[in-house]
Design a protein around this motif. Structure first.
Motif, PDB file in Angstrom:
ATOM      1  N   THR A 128      12.166 -23.938 -39.187  1.00  0.00           N
ATOM      2  CA  THR A 128      13.053 -23.776 -38.970  1.00  0.00           C
ATOM      3  C   THR A 128      13.827 -24.888 -38.975  1.00  0.00           C
ATOM      4  OG1 THR A 128      12.023 -23.490 -36.827  1.00  0.00           O
ATOM      5  CG2 THR A 128      13.797 -21.895 -37.689  1.00  0.00           C
ATOM      6  N   ALA A 129      14.726 -25.140 -39.739  1.00  0.00           N
ATOM      7  CA  ALA A 129      15.616 -25.927 -39.979  1.00  0.00           C
ATOM      8  C   ALA A 129      16.447 -26.513 -38.964  1.00  0.00           C
ATOM      9  CB  ALA A 129      16.734 -25.432 -41.193  1.00  0.00           C
ATOM     10  N   THR A 130      16.708 -27.762 -38.902  1.00  0.00           N
ATOM     11  CA  THR A 130      17.222 -28.422 -37.845  1.00  0.00           C
ATOM     12  C   THR A 130      19.045 -28.249 -38.067  1.00  0.00           C
ATOM     13  OG1 THR A 130      17.713 -30.491 -39.036  1.00  0.00           O
ATOM     14  CG2 THR A 130      15.534 -30.252 -37.685  1.00  0.00           C
ATOM     15  N   ASP A 131      19.543 -27.818 -36.813  1.00  0.00           N
ATOM     16  CA  ASP A 131      20.890 -27.783 -36.839  1.00  0.00           C
ATOM     17  C   ASP A 131      21.639 -29.271 -36.625  1.00  0.00           C
ATOM     18  OD1 ASP A 131      20.023 -28.246 -34.361  1.00  0.00           O
ATOM     19  OD2 ASP A 131      20.747 -26.385 -33.702  1.00  0.00           O
ATOM     20  N   ASP A 132      22.737 -29.240 -36.655  1.00  0.00           N
ATOM     21  CA  ASP A 132      23.446 -30.518 -36.506  1.00  0.00           C
ATOM     22  C   ASP A 132      23.132 -31.213 -35.312  1.00  0.00           C
ATOM     23  OD1 ASP A 132      24.881 -30.230 -39.034  1.00  0.00           O
ATOM     24  OD2 ASP A 132      26.590 -29.348 -38.066  1.00  0.00           O
ATOM     25  N   ILE A 133      22.969 -32.384 -35.451  1.00  0.00           N
ATOM     26  CA  ILE A 133      22.364 -33.384 -34.410  1.00  0.00           C
ATOM     27  C   ILE A 133      23.734 -34.177 -34.010  1.00  0.00           C
ATOM     28  CG2 ILE A 133      20.790 -35.351 -33.787  1.00  0.00           C
ATOM     29  CD1 ILE A 133      19.139 -34.309 -36.045  1.00  0.00           C
ATOM     30  N   ALA A 162      14.239 -35.620 -40.266  1.00  0.00           N
ATOM     31  CA  ALA A 162      12.970 -35.636 -40.937  1.00  0.00           C
ATOM     32  C   ALA A 162      11.894 -35.784 -39.902  1.00  0.00           C
ATOM     33  CB  ALA A 162      12.787 -37.040 -41.974  1.00  0.00           C
ATOM     34  N   LEU A 163      12.053 -36.280 -38.922  1.00  0.00           N
ATOM     35  CA  LEU A 163      10.855 -36.262 -37.844  1.00  0.00           C
ATOM     36  C   LEU A 163      11.085 -35.085 -36.975  1.00  0.00           C
ATOM     37  CD1 LEU A 163      11.659 -40.031 -36.179  1.00  0.00           C
ATOM     38  CD2 LEU A 163       9.637 -39.252 -37.638  1.00  0.00           C
ATOM     39  N   ILE A 164      11.999 -34.575 -36.917  1.00  0.00           N
ATOM     40  CA  ILE A 164      11.984 -33.073 -36.047  1.00  0.00           C
ATOM     41  C   ILE A 164      11.315 -32.068 -37.093  1.00  0.00           C
ATOM     42  CG2 ILE A 164      13.626 -31.270 -35.729  1.00  0.00           C
ATOM     43  CD1 ILE A 164      15.591 -33.524 -34.425  1.00  0.00           C
ATOM     44  N   GLN A 165      11.574 -32.120 -38.461  1.00  0.00           N
ATOM     45  CA  GLN A 165      11.022 -31.539 -39.205  1.00  0.00           C
ATOM     46  C   GLN A 165       9.544 -31.451 -39.434  1.00  0.00           C
ATOM     47  OE1 GLN A 165      11.430 -28.703 -40.813  1.00  0.00           O
ATOM     48  NE2 GLN A 165      13.865 -28.618 -40.851  1.00  0.00           N
ATOM     49  N   VAL A 166       9.182 -32.642 -39.348  1.00  0.00           N
ATOM     50  CA  VAL A 166       7.430 -32.863 -39.299  1.00  0.00           C
ATOM     51  C   VAL A 166       6.925 -32.544 -37.960  1.00  0.00           C
ATOM     52  CG1 VAL A 166       5.844 -34.707 -39.551  1.00  0.00           C
ATOM     53  CG2 VAL A 166       7.534 -34.551 -41.142  1.00  0.00           C
ATOM     54  N   GLU A 167       7.521 -32.863 -36.935  1.00  0.00           N
ATOM     55  CA  GLU A 167       7.100 -32.664 -35.681  1.00  0.00           C
ATOM     56  C   GLU A 167       6.886 -31.054 -35.079  1.00  0.00           C
ATOM     57  OE1 GLU A 167       5.565 -34.587 -33.772  1.00  0.00           O
ATOM     58  OE2 GLU A 167       5.812 -36.711 -34.813  1.00  0.00           O
ATOM     59  N   SER A 168       8.042 -30.504 -35.260  1.00  0.00           N
ATOM     60  CA  SER A 168       8.293 -29.280 -34.837  1.00  0.00           C
ATOM     61  C   SER A 168       8.859 -28.051 -35.543  1.00  0.00           C
ATOM     62  CB  SER A 168       9.152 -29.231 -33.516  1.00  0.00           C
ATOM     63  OG  SER A 168      10.305 -29.611 -33.775  1.00  0.00           O
ATOM     64  N   LYS A 169       9.275 -28.480 -36.616  1.00  0.00           N
ATOM     65  CA  LYS A 169       9.941 -27.654 -37.512  1.00  0.00           C
ATOM     66  C   LYS A 169      11.214 -27.217 -36.920  1.00  0.00           C
ATOM     67  CE  LYS A 169       6.453 -26.284 -40.633  1.00  0.00           C
ATOM     68  NZ  LYS A 169       5.657 -25.026 -41.253  1.00  0.00           N
ATOM     69  N   GLY A 170      11.810 -27.972 -36.334  1.00  0.00           N
ATOM     70  CA  GLY A 170      13.154 -27.775 -35.406  1.00  0.00           C
ATOM     71  C   GLY A 170      12.811 -26.904 -34.198  1.00  0.00           C
ATOM     72  N   ASN A 171      11.689 -26.621 -33.786  1.00  0.00           N
ATOM     73  CA  ASN A 171      11.488 -25.375 -32.596  1.00  0.00           C
ATOM     74  C   ASN A 171      11.541 -26.507 -31.346  1.00  0.00           C
ATOM     75  OD1 ASN A 171      10.701 -23.776 -30.776  1.00  0.00           O
ATOM     76  ND2 ASN A 171       8.628 -23.199 -31.654  1.00  0.00           N
ATOM     77  N   SER A 172      12.657 -26.137 -30.611  1.00  0.00           N
ATOM     78  CA  SER A 172      12.946 -26.781 -29.259  1.00  0.00           C
ATOM     79  C   SER A 172      11.860 -26.322 -28.400  1.00  0.00           C
ATOM     80  CB  SER A 172      14.288 -26.463 -28.637  1.00  0.00           C
ATOM     81  OG  SER A 172      15.080 -27.127 -29.517  1.00  0.00           O
TER      82      SER A 172
END
Length: 149
Positions: free
Chosen positions: A24-29, A44-54
């Motif tokens: 899941t791609a990250t939305d605007d931060i 990039a960290l969000i992609q590696v850690e969770s793929k954007g999944n809250s």
């Protein structure tokens, strides 16, 4: 003396269990102008850690940045040292914005020179990270950073 021992325990134990998994791609931060240079690293960290999944969860680590209870405690210690009344709760780890705030707070305290490599490696391996043990994680994050340029 008890406080020093407790702080050392939190630091040592906490950095041993900081997020090192989940990808899941990250939305605007939403990041303040002064922290804009961190935006690509955070994405990039969000992609590696969770793929954007809250809602990502692995062990004690949760949220988009896989925040641990120990990191929440350390952020609250930093806030105390800065004489701030603000405190984070464990439930804040599920909030993307508050997770980012905790990342920024952590970096501002332990990485004031804003070294990107140190930020990535310490997020994975703690402040006393091993280069060899964080190399795969560092390579994954850097690959995402380079592909997003």
């Amino acid at each position: 003396m008890k406080k020093i021992i407790r702080l050392l325990f939190v630091l040592v134990f906490g950095f041993m269990v900081l997020p090192s998994h989940a990808a899941t791609a990250t939305d605007d931060i939403e990041i303040a102008d002064s922290d804009q240079d961190w935006k690509p690293v955070i994405e990039a960290l969000i992609q590696v850690e969770s793929k954007g999944n809250s809602n990502a969860k692995k062990g004690a680590s949760v949220g988009v940045l896989q925040i641990t209870p120990v990191l929440v405690a350390e952020c609250n210690n930093i806030l105390r040292r800065r004489k701030s009344k603000k405190r984070y709760k464990l439930s804040d780890r599920w909030s993307k914005q508050k997770s980012i705030e905790m990342f920024l707070l952590f970096q501002s305290w332990f990485n004031p020179l804003r070294n990107v490599e140190q930020a990535i490696r310490s997020w994975n391996g703690g402040m006393h990270y091993s280069i060899s043990k964080t190399q795969r994680y560092f390579d994954k994050v850097m690959s995402i950073l380079q592909n997003n340029k």
